[in-house]
Design a protein around this motif. Structure first.
Motif, mmCIF file in Angstrom:
data_model
loop_
_atom_site.group_PDB
_atom_site.id
_atom_site.type_symbol
_atom_site.label_atom_id
_atom_site.label_comp_id
_atom_site.label_asym_id
_atom_site.label_seq_id
_atom_site.Cartn_x
_atom_site.Cartn_y
_atom_site.Cartn_z
ATOM 1 N N ASN A 212 -41.069 -36.982 -110.478
ATOM 2 C CA ASN A 212 -40.791 -38.411 -110.291
ATOM 3 C C ASN A 212 -40.279 -39.056 -111.575
ATOM 4 O O ASN A 212 -39.390 -39.917 -111.549
ATOM 5 C CB ASN A 212 -42.044 -39.132 -109.796
ATOM 6 C CG ASN A 212 -42.373 -38.788 -108.359
ATOM 7 O OD1 ASN A 212 -41.521 -38.324 -107.606
ATOM 8 N ND2 ASN A 212 -43.621 -38.992 -107.962
ATOM 9 N N GLU B 209 -32.244 -49.272 -103.821
ATOM 10 C CA GLU B 209 -33.002 -48.064 -103.501
ATOM 11 C C GLU B 209 -34.496 -48.372 -103.401
ATOM 12 O O GLU B 209 -35.191 -47.886 -102.493
ATOM 13 C CB GLU B 209 -32.748 -47.000 -104.575
ATOM 14 C CG GLU B 209 -33.356 -45.648 -104.280
ATOM 15 C CD GLU B 209 -32.950 -44.628 -105.326
ATOM 16 O OE1 GLU B 209 -32.260 -43.667 -104.965
ATOM 17 O OE2 GLU B 209 -33.329 -44.805 -106.515
ATOM 18 N N GLU C 101 -35.117 -50.367 -100.240
ATOM 19 C CA GLU C 101 -34.944 -49.517 -99.054
ATOM 20 C C GLU C 101 -36.160 -48.629 -98.832
ATOM 21 O O GLU C 101 -36.627 -48.452 -97.711
ATOM 22 C CB GLU C 101 -33.687 -48.652 -99.209
ATOM 23 C CG GLU C 101 -33.420 -47.758 -98.004
ATOM 24 C CD GLU C 101 -32.177 -46.912 -98.172
ATOM 25 O OE1 GLU C 101 -31.947 -46.033 -97.318
ATOM 26 O OE2 GLU C 101 -31.430 -47.107 -99.153
ATOM 27 N N ASN C 102 -36.699 -48.070 -99.914
ATOM 28 C CA ASN C 102 -37.862 -47.179 -99.805
ATOM 29 C C ASN C 102 -39.156 -47.942 -99.567
ATOM 30 O O ASN C 102 -40.088 -47.413 -98.951
ATOM 31 C CB ASN C 102 -37.993 -46.328 -101.076
ATOM 32 C CG ASN C 102 -36.880 -45.316 -101.213
ATOM 33 O OD1 ASN C 102 -36.306 -44.877 -100.219
ATOM 34 N ND2 ASN C 102 -36.548 -44.956 -102.442
ATOM 35 N N HIS C 103 -39.200 -49.197 -100.049
ATOM 36 C CA HIS C 103 -40.424 -50.007 -99.919
ATOM 37 C C HIS C 103 -40.026 -51.435 -99.519
ATOM 38 O O HIS C 103 -40.024 -52.344 -100.360
ATOM 39 C CB HIS C 103 -41.209 -50.005 -101.235
ATOM 40 C CG HIS C 103 -41.514 -48.627 -101.741
ATOM 41 N ND1 HIS C 103 -42.493 -47.833 -101.185
ATOM 42 C CD2 HIS C 103 -40.943 -47.894 -102.725
ATOM 43 C CE1 HIS C 103 -42.525 -46.675 -101.826
ATOM 44 N NE2 HIS C 103 -41.598 -46.686 -102.756
#
Length: 201
Positions: free
Chosen positions: A139, A158, A161-163
């Protein structure tokens, strides 16, 4: 009942990293202690020796560096993810960053003492810990690569979009720090994106 189910889910996820039999799952679950932390609580303090690994059951955690009066967000930890201060936990040296509760949080805590007990009773626990540590390194590498290859706008998109709920839970100042930009720059990005969306309607 929900507490037991939550613990079982946490241990089940660990067993997918390296196989655990039912007896080992029960034993490992018993080594964890459930704790609740209020928003803005410091769970692991920078400069101290980290004595626990945390597994986030609910809420959002942040990993933060403090340099003088300035605070820099290293990372965010979301639900169903582990959090630890590495290498402080393993090498017993002062931690370089803190773990803080961004929102009210519910975690499963595994102390260093119980981790050592677990390793003696559960052969695959050390493999699980090794793979989780490798995941942290991956990560970090992805984040570093993102910082040097993607624009701040792309990194923001990003993250959202992920959270998707992050904007409702985390201050823009913290998000800006995580992205490595000023909050003014983040406001400009958000304004630009809003105008772009408006044009498409």
């Amino acid at each position: 009942m929900s507490s037991i189910k939550s613990k079982n889910s946490h241990v089940d996820r660990m067993s997918k990293i390296a196989s655990l039999n039912e007896q080992e799952k029960i034993f490992l679950g018993a080594l964890h202690c459930r704790k609740q932390y209020k928003k803005k609580s410091v769970i692991d303090q920078q400069g101290t020796i980290s004595k626990s690994v945390y597994y986030l059951n609910k809420g959002i955690l942040s990993m933060e560096y403090q340099h003088g009066s300035k605070v820099f967000v290293r990372d965010f930890i979301f639900r169903d993810s582990p959090a630890l201060v590495y290498p402080s936990f393993y090498l017993e040296e002062p931690s370089r960053y803190s773990i803080k509760a961004v929102t009210d949080c519910d975690v499963w805590e595994l102390t260093k003492e119980n981790f050592e007990i677990g390793k003696r009773k559960i052969p695959n626990l050390e493999i699980i810990a090794f793979k989780i540590t490798n995941l942290f390194h991956q990560n970090i590498e992805k984040r570093f690569e993102s910082m040097i290859t993607k624009s701040a706008e792309d990194r923001y998109l990003e993250l959202v979009e992920n959270h998707p709920k992050i904007i409702q839970s985390i201050s823009l100042k913290m998000i800006a720090s995580y992205l490595g930009i000023t909050d003014v720059a983040l406001s400009r990005i958000r304004s630009r994106l809003s105008k772009r969306v408006a044009k498409n309607y």
